[in-house]
Motif scaffolding. Sequence first.
Motif, PDB file in Angstrom:
ATOM      1  N   ALA A  22      42.295  23.469  47.022  1.00  0.00           N
ATOM      2  CA  ALA A  22      42.680  22.797  46.178  1.00  0.00           C
ATOM      3  C   ALA A  22      41.671  22.726  46.096  1.00  0.00           C
ATOM      4  CB  ALA A  22      43.487  22.103  46.256  1.00  0.00           C
ATOM      5  N   SER A  44      42.752  29.312  41.579  1.00  0.00           N
ATOM      6  CA  SER A  44      41.906  28.817  40.332  1.00  0.00           C
ATOM      7  C   SER A  44      42.991  28.385  39.157  1.00  0.00           C
ATOM      8  CB  SER A  44      40.265  29.498  40.105  1.00  0.00           C
ATOM      9  OG  SER A  44      39.659  29.765  41.781  1.00  0.00           O
ATOM     10  N   PHE A  45      43.381  29.515  39.355  1.00  0.00           N
ATOM     11  CA  PHE A  45      44.450  29.373  37.880  1.00  0.00           C
ATOM     12  C   PHE A  45      44.833  28.616  38.174  1.00  0.00           C
ATOM     13  CE2 PHE A  45      47.906  31.006  35.946  1.00  0.00           C
ATOM     14  CZ  PHE A  45      47.318  30.428  34.303  1.00  0.00           C
ATOM     15  N   GLY A  59      34.339  23.355  42.287  1.00  0.00           N
ATOM     16  CA  GLY A  59      33.863  24.773  42.056  1.00  0.00           C
ATOM     17  C   GLY A  59      33.437  25.754  41.965  1.00  0.00           C
ATOM     18  N   GLU A  60      34.394  26.194  43.320  1.00  0.00           N
ATOM     19  CA  GLU A  60      34.220  27.533  43.428  1.00  0.00           C
ATOM     20  C   GLU A  60      35.723  28.608  43.102  1.00  0.00           C
ATOM     21  OE1 GLU A  60      35.137  29.926  48.350  1.00  0.00           O
ATOM     22  OE2 GLU A  60      34.835  27.647  47.899  1.00  0.00           O
ATOM     23  N   GLN A  61      35.079  30.058  42.375  1.00  0.00           N
ATOM     24  CA  GLN A  61      36.577  30.936  42.068  1.00  0.00           C
ATOM     25  C   GLN A  61      37.246  31.275  43.540  1.00  0.00           C
ATOM     26  OE1 GLN A  61      36.924  31.260  39.201  1.00  0.00           O
ATOM     27  NE2 GLN A  61      35.981  29.088  38.228  1.00  0.00           N
ATOM     28  N   ILE A  62      38.542  30.662  43.301  1.00  0.00           N
ATOM     29  CA  ILE A  62      39.094  31.729  43.621  1.00  0.00           C
ATOM     30  C   ILE A  62      40.510  32.259  43.434  1.00  0.00           C
ATOM     31  CG2 ILE A  62      40.684  31.357  46.309  1.00  0.00           C
ATOM     32  CD1 ILE A  62      38.859  28.689  46.298  1.00  0.00           C
ATOM     33  N   TRP A 112      43.471  24.900  38.448  1.00  0.00           N
ATOM     34  CA  TRP A 112      42.251  23.894  37.161  1.00  0.00           C
ATOM     35  C   TRP A 112      42.376  24.586  36.057  1.00  0.00           C
ATOM     36  CZ3 TRP A 112      38.647  20.849  37.308  1.00  0.00           C
ATOM     37  CH2 TRP A 112      37.939  20.137  36.033  1.00  0.00           C
ATOM     38  N   ASP A 113      43.348  25.936  35.865  1.00  0.00           N
ATOM     39  CA  ASP A 113      44.194  26.129  34.448  1.00  0.00           C
ATOM     40  C   ASP A 113      45.803  25.751  33.633  1.00  0.00           C
ATOM     41  OD1 ASP A 113      41.178  27.086  33.305  1.00  0.00           O
ATOM     42  OD2 ASP A 113      42.049  28.875  34.670  1.00  0.00           O
ATOM     43  N   ARG A 138      38.009  23.577  47.366  1.00  0.00           N
ATOM     44  CA  ARG A 138      37.260  24.266  47.109  1.00  0.00           C
ATOM     45  C   ARG A 138      37.122  24.609  46.065  1.00  0.00           C
ATOM     46  NH1 ARG A 138      38.291  28.319  50.646  1.00  0.00           N
ATOM     47  NH2 ARG A 138      36.728  29.508  50.162  1.00  0.00           N
ATOM     48  N   VAL A 139      38.268  24.292  45.091  1.00  0.00           N
ATOM     49  CA  VAL A 139      38.343  25.285  43.571  1.00  0.00           C
ATOM     50  C   VAL A 139      38.235  24.265  42.284  1.00  0.00           C
ATOM     51  CG1 VAL A 139      39.816  25.209  41.703  1.00  0.00           C
ATOM     52  CG2 VAL A 139      40.820  26.181  43.790  1.00  0.00           C
ATOM     53  N   LEU A 140      38.363  22.469  43.235  1.00  0.00           N
ATOM     54  CA  LEU A 140      37.812  21.259  42.237  1.00  0.00           C
ATOM     55  C   LEU A 140      36.340  21.235  42.184  1.00  0.00           C
ATOM     56  CD1 LEU A 140      40.726  18.723  42.735  1.00  0.00           C
ATOM     57  CD2 LEU A 140      39.750  19.798  40.990  1.00  0.00           C
TER      58      LEU A 140
END
Length: 315
Positions: free
Chosen positions: A18, A31-32, A24-27, A35-36, A20-22
């Motif tokens: 989490a 990521s969905f 800016g990394e796309q996992i 973040w989404d 890493r996603v925050l």
Amino acid sequence: MVAVRVLVGTPMVDPVLALRVLGGEQIPGISFIVWDHRLPVAVVAVLAGIAFGLSGTTFQTLLRNPLASPDVIGVTLGASAGAVLAMTFLPADGRAVFWCALLGGLGTAALLLLVSGAGRPGAAGAVDNRFVLVGIGLAAALSALISYLLTRLSLQSAGDAMHWMIGSLSTSTWERAAVLAIALAGLVPALALLVVRLRILQLGDDTATGLGLPVPRTRVALILVAVTLSALTVAVTGPLAFVAFLAGPIARLLAGRPSFPLAAVVGAVIVLLADIVGQNMLPTTELPAGVVTGALGAPFLLWMLTRSSTSGSGR
């Protein structure tokens, strides 16, 4: 609690992933989810709780009645009636529902002000009691209107309308979070300026007038800010029952006096907690946050009524 809302659920999210996603990394997948999906829900929950908490505390302090909240005096039902009107007569569009819900809440407030005479000078207690009584009567009429409108809808549309009226954060997006954030950025400073006048208004209309306060104008301004906070939030999340009603009294119990900042925090905690419980309490079913807040608010309302009755008897 925001972290819990983002990490806990099906599936569980590793805190490291989490972060890493925050960063800016796309996992893929994560990521969905983070973040989404879950983070917008958490942000909307916090903002909605703040708005409901401030709105309810404003009404309760202004009207000197712990039972006065947007749920009880018809403002929430006015916004709901506007939304159901949009679902009944307008094309199914999120923006139409939003604007009609907002206009419904503001229109209800205008009718309350007109019928109760809250915008005219008068004895504070008489005006406040009249406002609450008119609100309760108006809430009953709006409830009947909503029931009638639901009979005009198809089964599928009526089901969608009922789901919206329960109050849910499942459709939260960054766009809706931005709407609430912009509204709070404008309304919270306005409320902060008016709270100073509200303290003077609590001394009574005659004393406040003697101190140079324009009483009717101040009362109307406070009501309009409180209504806009509530109606905007209902337009985004649906009517999350009892959040506005619960936040102020709980903050007062914690602080020993009315506290607007604490009421905002309590409102955010209630909505977040309700959503976390609703998403994770049952293994196979996700409950809307409005179901949980309604379950929390009903016994609290009964306790408040019992407490008021006991206090009034002198025991």
